[in-house]
Motif scaffolding. Sequence first.
Motif, PDB file in Angstrom:
ATOM      1  N   UNK A  95     -40.432   2.097  17.168  1.00 19.16           N
ATOM      2  CA  UNK A  95     -40.101   3.082  16.136  1.00 19.16           C
ATOM      3  C   UNK A  95     -39.988   2.339  14.808  1.00 19.16           C
ATOM      4  N   UNK A  96     -40.917   2.635  13.917  1.00 17.25           N
ATOM      5  CA  UNK A  96     -40.949   2.057  12.587  1.00 17.25           C
ATOM      6  C   UNK A  96     -40.571   3.152  11.590  1.00 17.25           C
ATOM      7  N   UNK A  97     -40.546   2.827  10.316  1.00 20.93           N
ATOM      8  CA  UNK A  97     -40.175   3.815   9.300  1.00 20.93           C
ATOM      9  C   UNK A  97     -41.328   3.956   8.315  1.00 20.93           C
ATOM     10  N   UNK A  98     -41.635   5.214   7.971  1.00 22.33           N
ATOM     11  CA  UNK A  98     -42.645   5.504   6.957  1.00 22.33           C
ATOM     12  C   UNK A  98     -42.134   6.652   6.090  1.00 22.33           C
ATOM     13  N   UNK A  99     -41.872   6.348   4.841  1.00 23.46           N
ATOM     14  CA  UNK A  99     -41.421   7.354   3.871  1.00 23.46           C
ATOM     15  C   UNK A  99     -40.264   8.196   4.404  1.00 23.46           C
ATOM     16  N   UNK A 100     -39.277   7.519   4.978  1.00 20.99           N
ATOM     17  CA  UNK A 100     -38.064   8.195   5.424  1.00 20.99           C
ATOM     18  C   UNK A 100     -38.165   8.910   6.764  1.00 20.99           C
ATOM     19  N   UNK A 101     -39.252   8.746   7.465  1.00 18.38           N
ATOM     20  CA  UNK A 101     -39.382   9.374   8.784  1.00 18.38           C
ATOM     21  C   UNK A 101     -39.833   8.327   9.794  1.00 18.38           C
ATOM     22  N   UNK A 102     -39.538   8.559  11.077  1.00 16.79           N
ATOM     23  CA  UNK A 102     -39.991   7.598  12.086  1.00 16.79           C
ATOM     24  C   UNK A 102     -41.502   7.666  12.286  1.00 16.79           C
ATOM     25  N   UNK A 103     -42.084   6.497  12.530  1.00 16.83           N
ATOM     26  CA  UNK A 103     -43.504   6.365  12.816  1.00 16.83           C
ATOM     27  C   UNK A 103     -43.651   5.481  14.037  1.00 16.83           C
ATOM     28  N   UNK A 104     -44.481   5.920  14.966  1.00 13.23           N
ATOM     29  CA  UNK A 104     -44.788   5.135  16.166  1.00 13.23           C
ATOM     30  C   UNK A 104     -46.299   4.972  16.239  1.00 13.23           C
ATOM     31  N   UNK A 105     -46.740   3.737  16.380  1.00 15.42           N
ATOM     32  CA  UNK A 105     -48.176   3.452  16.486  1.00 15.42           C
ATOM     33  C   UNK A 105     -48.559   3.243  17.944  1.00 15.42           C
TER      34      UNK A 105
END
Length: 193
Positions: free
Chosen positions: A149-159
Amino acid sequence: MLTLEELRERARSCTRCPLHEPATRTVFGQGRAGAWLMLVGEQPGDQEDRKGEPFVGPAGRVLDEALERAGIARDDVYVTNAVKHFRFERDGKRRIHKTPGVTHVRACRPWLDGELAAVRPAVVGTLGATAAKALLGSQFRITSERGKVLEFEGRPLVATVHPSSILRGPAEAREEALTAMVDDLAVVAGLRA
């Protein structure tokens, strides 16, 4: 802020990079504004380019299976690509996928930003390194960061990997690769509010 339909209409005539010339059509995202999850792939493939819809070819079938196994309904997801035109090389009558370059990703970034603003997803998932790098920068490495779980523009992002990579891999390793993708998508599913 533009609606998805307004963005889609404007993108149809996009000429920001040379990929629009050989492509059949612009392949914009699909789904509804307010979807809790946006999945971002690399670019349309051959069948997507011909049909004008994302993830409707063989990779789309792999994605559908992975989503189902992870407990995510495709109807709850907005699917799109970082690049909206198919980049390919001709081999006789066949059109062979070619990875989009940084200039193609940059040229399409306003469309992706518009989709993010219009959909307002709670969670973003990226499919493949190109999509992840489009959002997180060139330093991103799928091998070390997938499923986190990473962060992108204030929301979680999963690659996770792109479903086409499973199809390109050895047949005997496909089930294991698909299971690993499902595991990544299960992390995504766990983020649903």
